[in-house]
Design an enzyme around this catalytic site. Structure first.
Site, PDB file in Angstrom:
ATOM      1  N   SER A 185      -4.596 -44.921  21.093  1.00 60.90           N
ATOM      2  CA  SER A 185      -4.020 -45.420  22.107  1.00 60.90           C
ATOM      3  C   SER A 185      -5.123 -45.910  23.064  1.00 60.90           C
ATOM      4  O   SER A 185      -5.590 -46.983  22.419  1.00 60.90           O
ATOM      5  CB  SER A 185      -3.186 -44.190  22.634  1.00 60.90           C
ATOM      6  N   ASP A 215       6.329 -47.278  16.276  1.00 61.79           N
ATOM      7  CA  ASP A 215       5.696 -47.448  17.696  1.00 61.79           C
ATOM      8  C   ASP A 215       5.861 -48.656  18.489  1.00 61.79           C
ATOM      9  O   ASP A 215       5.707 -49.759  17.864  1.00 61.79           O
ATOM     10  CB  ASP A 215       3.956 -47.244  17.324  1.00 61.79           C
ATOM     11  N   HIS A 219       5.251 -43.761  19.421  1.00 63.40           N
ATOM     12  CA  HIS A 219       3.489 -44.007  19.550  1.00 63.40           C
ATOM     13  C   HIS A 219       2.820 -42.682  19.485  1.00 63.40           C
ATOM     14  O   HIS A 219       1.646 -42.531  19.173  1.00 63.40           O
ATOM     15  CB  HIS A 219       3.347 -44.520  21.245  1.00 63.40           C
TER      16      HIS A 219
END
EC number: 2.3.1.46
Length: 445
Positions: free
Chosen positions: A153, A373, A406
């Site tokens: 991320s 995601d 995610h």
């Protein structure tokens, strides 16, 4: 099992001033880190871990024998795990601006007259600033070249920035569930989260600690909004559906659906451990991230006909306009064609800018995305891969089928974990080998 065991954080003080991208300067700063494994004699086995928005330096192990909560990436880091501490010396650093020990809004401002915390006076920081401090940490640890820089991320953004800013100081770059820059939609989500904090009466213009208050409601709402974007509709449907907490409608505004209960729990737990000013500046750092900003290609628009092959422009336009088309139909067709061309031009410019940003990099790349995601969709990872391949960089790519959205990068998914382990353990390729080794692991889907 296979844990690094009890770990002790270390605090490193940097007395030299740090000039930030916002043109403000910290007179000094501290970084808190954790290390796992042993650094070898030639210091060639060091791996740097970059944390995400809510992460910290505590990536693996426990802080005491009675500690029941392992580090946030404990399934990734440890003996015989993907990042094998029997083999690598692993360093995880808490970034400045955070609230877990490194200098940030909750730290004492040395320039204040009454030894007050920075609060809202702490300067806005960027991904580039974080990587700069991480390079200073590398110097302090006398690590000239990292075996790998790894992040998921927002951590993946830091890994990309490392490759761009310090190309000779890392051999491998692992970018997981990340993006080359935030989309307008992602910036919008961050702005809603920020406004929920800023509009909380207890925020007190960021001076809530001095006022003896805390914008808990705003932080809870901010986390609830963010958490929704980390999950998927299918996962939420499977986990909660429309299940009611009490089994019947209560006809009120208290928690009724299980999903409401879950989101409030996540928000409340987060609000107990995170600082509101930190959340604000972390989300702004996300918004600002764009490794192509230093390259003028992003500012110079090129003519459409220089970006799209002439034969494609001609054939697509001619075939779509019939001889008996009305004037209105012709105008609409031309407008639609222009829209398509503008999109093509925009995509071309994005690719060109990314190519420029990474053309000088020297490391090998592993890019990992997850099918579900939607915060940082696989298409965003593929943009990075396309740019790297276009510049002849050695890149491996895997798009992992996972139901967790995610947050998949935090889960122990065998195919994902195996890809990371294989990449880190593989020999470093020479330039000649690299030219013949561009590959994508897994189909684009």
């Amino acid at each position: 099992m296979n844990s690094v065991g009890v770990v002790k954080p270390q605090t490193l003080h940097f007395a030299e001033p740090l000039t930030l991208e916002c043109n403000r300067t910290l007179p000094s700063f501290e970084l808190i880190i954790e290390t796992y494994g042993t650094l070898n004699s030639d210091k060639s086995n060091a791996v740097l871990i970059c944390h995400a928005l809510s992460g910290s330096h505590h990536a693996a192990g426990f802080h005491s024998d009675n500690d029941k909560k392992a580090g946030w990436w404990d399934n990734m880091i440890g003996p015989n795990k993907s990042i094998d501490t029997n083999r690598f010396f692993v360093v995880c650093v808490n970034n400045i601006g955070s609230c877990f020990g490194s200098t940030g809004p909750t730290s004492i401002n040395p320039e204040s007259s009454k030894a007050q915390v920075y609060g809202p006076d702490f300067p806005l920081v960027t991904i580039k600033d974080w990587v700069k401090t991480q390079a200073m940490l590398s110097d302090r640890l006398e690590i000239d070249v990292w075996h790998a820089v790894v992040g998921g991320s927002m951590g993946g953004m830091q890994a990309l920035q490392w490759a761009a800013d310090y190309p000779s100081r890392l051999k491998r770059c692992v970018v997981i569930a990340s993006t080359p820059k935030l989309s307008a939609q992602n910036i919008a989500f961050n702005e809603v989260a920020r406004q929920s904090i800023l509009s909380d009466p207890d925020f007190k213009n960021g001076r809530y600690l001095q006022a003896g208050t805390y914008p808990r409601r705003g932080l809870i709402l901010a986390r609830m909004v963010g958490h929704i974007t980390y999950l998927t509709d299918d996962a939420m449907k499977a986990k909660f559906g429309r299940d009611l907490k009490s089994g019947k409608f209560m006809y009120g505004y208290d928690v009724e659906f299980q999903v409401e209960s879950y989101l409030r729990y996540q928000g409340e737990r987060f609000s107990e451990n995170f600082d509101a000013n930190t959340y604000l500046l972390m989300t702004k750092a996300l918004d600002y991230f764009d490794p192509t900003r230093d390259y003028p290609l992003t500012q110079s628009a090129q003519p459409i006909d220089s970006l799209v092959p002439e034969e494609l422009l001609a054939s697509s336009l001619v075939e779509s306009v019939k001889a008996d088309s009305s004037e209105d139909e012709l105008a609409k067709t031309l407008a639609d064609s222009a829209d398509i061309d503008n999109i093509s031009a925009s995509n071309h410019q994005e690719l060109t800018a990314l190519k420029a940003a990474f053309a000088h990099t020297e490391c090998q790349y592993l890019i990992v995305s997850f099918t579900t995601d939607w915060r940082f969709a696989p298409e965003r990872s593929q943009e990075i891969v396309d740019a790297l391949m276009a510049t002849g960089k050695p890149v491996s790519y895997i798009n992992v089928d996972a139901p967790h959205g995610h947050d998949s990068f935090l889960f122990d998914i065998p195919r994902y974990m195996g890809a990371v382990k294989g990449f880190l353990n593989a020999p470093f390729m020479t330039d000649n080998q690299s030219k013949n080794s561009q590959q994508k692991l897994g189909a684009r889907s």
